[in-house]
Design an enzyme around this catalytic site. Structure first.
Site, PDB file in Angstrom:
ATOM      1  N   HIS A  66       0.824  -1.225   0.000  1.00 37.16           N
ATOM      2  CA  HIS A  66       0.000   0.000   0.000  1.00 37.16           C
ATOM      3  C   HIS A  66       0.855   1.272   0.000  1.00 37.16           C
ATOM      4  O   HIS A  66       0.308   2.369  -0.174  1.00 37.16           O
ATOM      5  CB  HIS A  66      -0.926   0.037   1.220  1.00 37.16           C
ATOM      6  CG  HIS A  66      -1.964  -1.041   1.240  1.00 37.16           C
ATOM      7  ND1 HIS A  66      -2.823  -1.272   0.186  1.00 37.16           N
ATOM      8  CD2 HIS A  66      -2.283  -1.972   2.185  1.00 37.16           C
ATOM      9  CE1 HIS A  66      -3.620  -2.293   0.483  1.00 37.16           C
ATOM     10  NE2 HIS A  66      -3.308  -2.741   1.681  1.00 37.16           N
ATOM     11  N   ASP A  84      -2.532 -10.565  -2.384  1.00 38.61           N
ATOM     12  CA  ASP A  84      -3.076 -10.058  -1.120  1.00 38.61           C
ATOM     13  C   ASP A  84      -4.553  -9.721  -1.355  1.00 38.61           C
ATOM     14  O   ASP A  84      -4.933  -9.305  -2.452  1.00 38.61           O
ATOM     15  CB  ASP A  84      -2.310  -8.799  -0.709  1.00 38.61           C
ATOM     16  CG  ASP A  84      -2.666  -8.309   0.689  1.00 38.61           C
ATOM     17  OD1 ASP A  84      -1.867  -8.524   1.616  1.00 38.61           O
ATOM     18  OD2 ASP A  84      -3.741  -7.692   0.839  1.00 38.61           O
ATOM     19  N   HIS A 142      -6.238  -7.326  -0.395  1.00 41.87           N
ATOM     20  CA  HIS A 142      -6.441  -5.893  -0.643  1.00 41.87           C
ATOM     21  C   HIS A 142      -5.695  -5.485  -1.912  1.00 41.87           C
ATOM     22  O   HIS A 142      -4.625  -6.032  -2.211  1.00 41.87           O
ATOM     23  CB  HIS A 142      -5.910  -5.078   0.545  1.00 41.87           C
ATOM     24  CG  HIS A 142      -6.537  -5.447   1.851  1.00 41.87           C
ATOM     25  ND1 HIS A 142      -5.945  -6.337   2.735  1.00 41.87           N
ATOM     26  CD2 HIS A 142      -7.707  -5.070   2.401  1.00 41.87           C
ATOM     27  CE1 HIS A 142      -6.744  -6.485   3.794  1.00 41.87           C
ATOM     28  NE2 HIS A 142      -7.818  -5.734   3.616  1.00 41.87           N
ATOM     29  N   ASP A 170      -4.083 -12.830   3.402  1.00 40.82           N
ATOM     30  CA  ASP A 170      -5.373 -12.441   3.969  1.00 40.82           C
ATOM     31  C   ASP A 170      -6.560 -12.778   3.079  1.00 40.82           C
ATOM     32  O   ASP A 170      -7.709 -12.484   3.432  1.00 40.82           O
ATOM     33  CB  ASP A 170      -5.387 -10.957   4.382  1.00 40.82           C
ATOM     34  CG  ASP A 170      -4.701 -10.053   3.372  1.00 40.82           C
ATOM     35  OD1 ASP A 170      -4.384 -10.521   2.260  1.00 40.82           O
ATOM     36  OD2 ASP A 170      -4.492  -8.868   3.709  1.00 40.82           O
TER      37      ASP A 170
HETATM   38 ZN   LIG Z   1      -4.002  -7.193   2.733  1.00 41.01          ZN
END
Ligand SMILES: [Zn+2]
Length: 322
Positions: free
Chosen positions: A130, A166, A168, A253
């Site tokens: 991120h 991931d 996200h 995740d």
């Molecule tokens: Zn994540």
């Protein structure tokens, strides 16, 4: 699939554990302890190469981050304890851990490109995907995988692919390489979900047009849906690109036990996706594959998925589900 003749490189460092929050936080040192347990279970009798982390250099970080951002970050991190955004904490040891994670990411790349290992896995904290060119967010300060890709390009590689599974969206990595045709960025992620980017319409711009591929997955998507996404979209795009090196932002995740998202993968699915990428890089003839830990917040899921991933890197075959 043949067993790789070279060892599998592992990057890890106990100093990553010193990065910790004063309050309870999902991005915690116990995550790496769980990953290490998973490695131990898979690795006992098999060949691996321990690769030491070291702090990233300014030159390496500047390939992914703006100079003003790095200056500001270094200044802020001298303050002891605090937050860089609503959920990105720092502590007195964060400076050392973050620089080691980014440098360790480069070291894994170098071990692969030097021919000391063909495949590898880096257990890194803090995570990186991120982190944008000029902004920390989502538990991430420095974009480890982007720094590694930048180092590989600087060594003379023409094309690097980054697969980000991931749960996200890897908005930082996407932003850093959005206009760069040398880096193919492919992300599978739950959508909608934090950080809100990653629509299929985001495909790169300028020279980088067509070199970003987002594959949003609905909440509840399971192993079969991911298997289908790999067969139909991810692997064909990788074959078309013919990367000199494939890197993975390997957040864990998307596992069904994870508390931060609703995708329903199991540990075996991570093994199967790893096998698919091992096969892909073997088809390309160079076998170069490096995985970097990103998110993943359930300790059992981290342990089991890490064991599956390492098993696949060592040559155990799991076919994609569905
Ligand atoms: Zn994540």
């Amino acid at each position: 699939m043949k067993l790789s003749p070279l060892p599998v490189a592992i990057v890890d460092d106990r100093r990553f554990d010193q990065h910790r929050s004063a309050e309870p936080h999902p991005e915690r040192p116990e995550r790496l302890a769980a990953a290490r347990k998973g490695l131990g279970a898979a690795m006992s009798s098999l060949q691996h190469l321990e690769v030491a982390a070291r702090p990233a250099t300014e030159e390496e970080l500047l390939r992914a981050h703006a100079p003003e951002y790095l200056e500001r970050l270094k200044q802020t991190l001298t303050r002891g304890w605090g937050y860089l955004d609503g959920d990105t904490y720092f502590c007195p040891d964060t400076r050392e851990a973050a620089w080691l994670a980014a440098g360790g990411a480069v070291e894994l790349c170098d071990a692969i490109l030097d021919g000391r290992a063909s495949r590898g896995l880096a257990l890194l904290r803090p995570p990186g995907h991120h982190a944008c060119r000029s902004r920390s967010m989502g538990f991430c300060l420095l974009n480890n995988v982007a720094v590694a890709a930048g180092a590989a390009l600087d060594r003379g590689l023409d094309r690097v692919a980054i697969v980000d599974w991931d749960v996200h969206h890897g908005n930082g990595t996407q932003e850093i390489f959005y206009e760069d045709e040398r880096v193919l960025f492919i992300s599978t992620h739950q959508w909608p979900l934090y950080p809100g980017t990653g629509s299929a319409r985001e495909t790169g711009s300028g020279k980088g047009a067509g070199y970003t591929l987002n594959v949003p997955m609905p909440p509840g998507a399971g192993p079969e849906a991911y298997g289908e996404a790999f067969r139909a979209v991810v692997l064909p795009k990788l074959r078309e690109f013919e990367a000199d090196l494939v890197l993975v932002s390997s957040g864990l995740d998307a596992h069904r036990r994870d508390p931060l998202a609703e995708v329903q993968l199991d540990a075996e699915a991570f093994g199967a996706m790893t096998t698919a990428l091992c096969r892909h890089v073997d088809e390309l003839g160079h076998g170069r594959l490096g995985l970097y830990l990103e998110g993943g917040y359930d300790l059992d899921a981290i342990e089991d998925s890490t064991a599956e991933i390492l098993g696949a890197l060592l040559g155990r075959v799991r076919d994609l589900p569905g």
